[in-house]
Enzyme design. Structure first.
Site, PDB file in Angstrom:
ATOM      1  N   GLU A 266       0.854  -1.191   0.000  1.00  0.00           N
ATOM      2  CA  GLU A 266       0.000   0.000   0.000  1.00  0.00           C
ATOM      3  C   GLU A 266       0.882   1.230   0.000  1.00  0.00           C
ATOM      4  O   GLU A 266       1.843   1.317   0.769  1.00  0.00           O
ATOM      5  CB  GLU A 266      -0.895   0.075   1.250  1.00  0.00           C
ATOM      6  CG  GLU A 266      -2.077  -0.854   1.305  1.00  0.00           C
ATOM      7  CD  GLU A 266      -2.923  -0.609   2.557  1.00  0.00           C
ATOM      8  OE1 GLU A 266      -2.825   0.504   3.137  1.00  0.00           O
ATOM      9  OE2 GLU A 266      -3.654  -1.513   2.964  1.00  0.00           O
ATOM     10  N   GLU A 320     -13.408   5.697  -0.553  1.00  0.00           N
ATOM     11  CA  GLU A 320     -14.323   4.791   0.141  1.00  0.00           C
ATOM     12  C   GLU A 320     -15.108   5.597   1.170  1.00  0.00           C
ATOM     13  O   GLU A 320     -14.621   5.890   2.262  1.00  0.00           O
ATOM     14  CB  GLU A 320     -13.541   3.650   0.789  1.00  0.00           C
ATOM     15  CG  GLU A 320     -12.831   2.769  -0.223  1.00  0.00           C
ATOM     16  CD  GLU A 320     -11.981   1.695   0.432  1.00  0.00           C
ATOM     17  OE1 GLU A 320     -12.535   0.697   0.915  1.00  0.00           O
ATOM     18  OE2 GLU A 320     -10.736   1.878   0.465  1.00  0.00           O
ATOM     19  N   LYS A 323     -15.570   4.519   5.069  1.00  0.00           N
ATOM     20  CA  LYS A 323     -14.458   4.227   5.971  1.00  0.00           C
ATOM     21  C   LYS A 323     -14.489   5.154   7.178  1.00  0.00           C
ATOM     22  O   LYS A 323     -14.771   6.352   7.050  1.00  0.00           O
ATOM     23  CB  LYS A 323     -13.112   4.383   5.243  1.00  0.00           C
ATOM     24  CG  LYS A 323     -12.811   3.285   4.254  1.00  0.00           C
ATOM     25  CD  LYS A 323     -11.364   3.342   3.775  1.00  0.00           C
ATOM     26  CE  LYS A 323     -10.423   2.856   4.859  1.00  0.00           C
ATOM     27  NZ  LYS A 323      -9.030   2.754   4.380  1.00  0.00           N
ATOM     28  N   GLU A 329      -8.916   9.427   5.147  1.00  0.00           N
ATOM     29  CA  GLU A 329      -9.092   7.982   4.980  1.00  0.00           C
ATOM     30  C   GLU A 329     -10.081   7.659   3.857  1.00  0.00           C
ATOM     31  O   GLU A 329     -10.019   6.589   3.268  1.00  0.00           O
ATOM     32  CB  GLU A 329      -9.588   7.351   6.281  1.00  0.00           C
ATOM     33  CG  GLU A 329      -8.516   7.154   7.334  1.00  0.00           C
ATOM     34  CD  GLU A 329      -7.534   6.062   6.947  1.00  0.00           C
ATOM     35  OE1 GLU A 329      -7.978   4.995   6.477  1.00  0.00           O
ATOM     36  OE2 GLU A 329      -6.326   6.276   7.104  1.00  0.00           O
TER      37      GLU A 329
END
Length: 390
Positions: A266, A320, A323, A329
């Site tokens: 990642e 997303e 999240k 994030e």
């Protein structure tokens, strides 16, 4: 210290399973397909998007059957995940591990190109809730894969955060944290026998956010800067990601695993954040991800391991929206929920966008001999690095 006899037995016993090294990564560039959202395209549309973008390596955080079915026949190479909450059960019961592999891997081969299983994510270095179950789960899953004669097809790994490290600057000083060693060393010993790499989630974005006064943002973004020198090795670093990778190599060498490869599972940069996340901008995200692509395309190693070509999965395909945590994030995506690009780094989305139409493609720009998508103000400042992950 382990006795010579015990060490010899370990090597002889495991020698047969170390004969084949699985290559789960094609090329140098991959992407994470996170799905903690209620507004992203269907797995079939995602498969179309990734093929159009010519991104072949994909990681998911579970083994969702709708994704595995959608990726069937596409040629996309996928790493599935065994979630952390499953580690206790899989570690305790070999039959459950076998059933999991049969249901989530064997059933989809060979049409879906499953190339790896990630056992948990960032298990070590945190609360230790699952630490004691990681190695057992790794072994049981590997044994299941081996019994099913898939060990030359499917690679077993686990991804670590930088929280597993103690001193990480300069890179040569990096070692594993004392409270991690008891779990890490036997895990690395097993991985060295089966030919698995050390997988690291490395974020210059987070390092910069923790220490903005002491890290030159250009150094974090692969921009021109004075860089930093390692006083022990005399090696020079012109970007933070290379330094983070070499810190991992130094920790592995200190632990006795000098030959183990490091793969970045990642990395990325948030395009939007809270008021205290001023570095999370679309401009910075575009700069990092474009320069990351360019750096990976060179197929070169790091200052400490120049022959080990850097491979990385960027985080992530989409923002997303469900999240938890700070705003950043939820804003790491290269693509918007409608399939258009978030910003231009050379990919084209499922739908055209202003960024698609206003900027040339990476291929066209390279053909013209120009390597910038947008005006960049270059500033040179002194890079002072500190320890980031503890």
């Amino acid at each position: 210290m382990k006795s010579f006899g015990a060490h010899l037995f370990f090597l002889v016993f495991l020698a047969p399973i170390a004969s084949v090294t699985v290559e789960a990564f094609t090329g140098t560039y991959g992407i994470n397909y996170g799905r903690i959202a209620n507004n992203i395209p269907s797995p079939d549309e995602v498969a179309t998007l990734l093929r159009a973008a010519k991104i072949k390596n994909v990681r998911i955080y579970d083994a969702d059957h709708s994704v595995l079915k959608a990726f069937s026949g596409t040629g996309l190479e996928i790493v599935v995940g065994l979630p952390n909450e499953n580690l206790r059960d899989i570690s305790a019961n070999a039959d459950h591990a076998m059933n999991w592999v049969k249901d989530n891997v064997l059933a989809y081969l060979p049409d879906t190109h499953i190339r790896g299983i990630a056992i948990g994510n960032e298990v070590l270095g945190g609360s230790d809730e699952f630490s004691g179950f990681l190695l057992g789960a790794v072994k049981n899953v590997y044994n299941a894969v081996n019994k099913l004669k898939l060990s030359d097809v499917v690679q077993i790994t686990t991804a670590h955060s930088q929280a597993v490290f103690a001193d990480s600057f300069p890179p040569s000083s990096c070692v594993f944290r004392d409270n991690v060693v008891q779990y890490m060393n036997p895990l690395l010993e097993f991985f060295s026998q089966i030919g698995s790499p050390f997988c690291l989630n490395a974020y210059p974005f987070l390092a910069y956010m923790y220490n903005p006064e002491h890290i030159d943002i250009n150094y974090a973004l692969f921009q021109p800067t004075q860089g930093a020198d390692d006083p022990k090795t005399k090696l020079h670093y012109d970007n933070l990601l290379d330094a983070q990778i070499d810190a991992a190599y130094a920790a592995l060498e200190d632990a006795g695993f000098k030959k183990m490869e490091v793969i970045i599972t990642e990395t990325g940069w948030a395009s939007h954040g809270d008021e205290n996340e001023s570095a999370a901008t679309a401009s910075n995200a575009r700069t990092y991800n474009y320069n990351l692509r360019k750096r990976l395309a060179k197929k070169k190693g790091t200052p400490l391991r120049p022959k080990n070509v850097v491979k990385a999965y960027v985080f992530a395909i989409f923002n997303e929206n469900l999240k938890p945590g700070p705003t950043s994030e939820r804003n790491f995506g290269l693509f918007k929920p409608d399939g258009s690009i978030s910003y231009d780094i050379g990919f084209h989305g499922l739908k055209s966008s202003s960024a698609d139409s206003s900027l040339s493609s990476l291929k066209d720009i390279r053909a013209a001999g120009w390597y910038g998508f947008y005006p960049i103000v270059l500033t040179i400042s002194t890079a002072i690095l500190l320890v980031f992950s503890r």
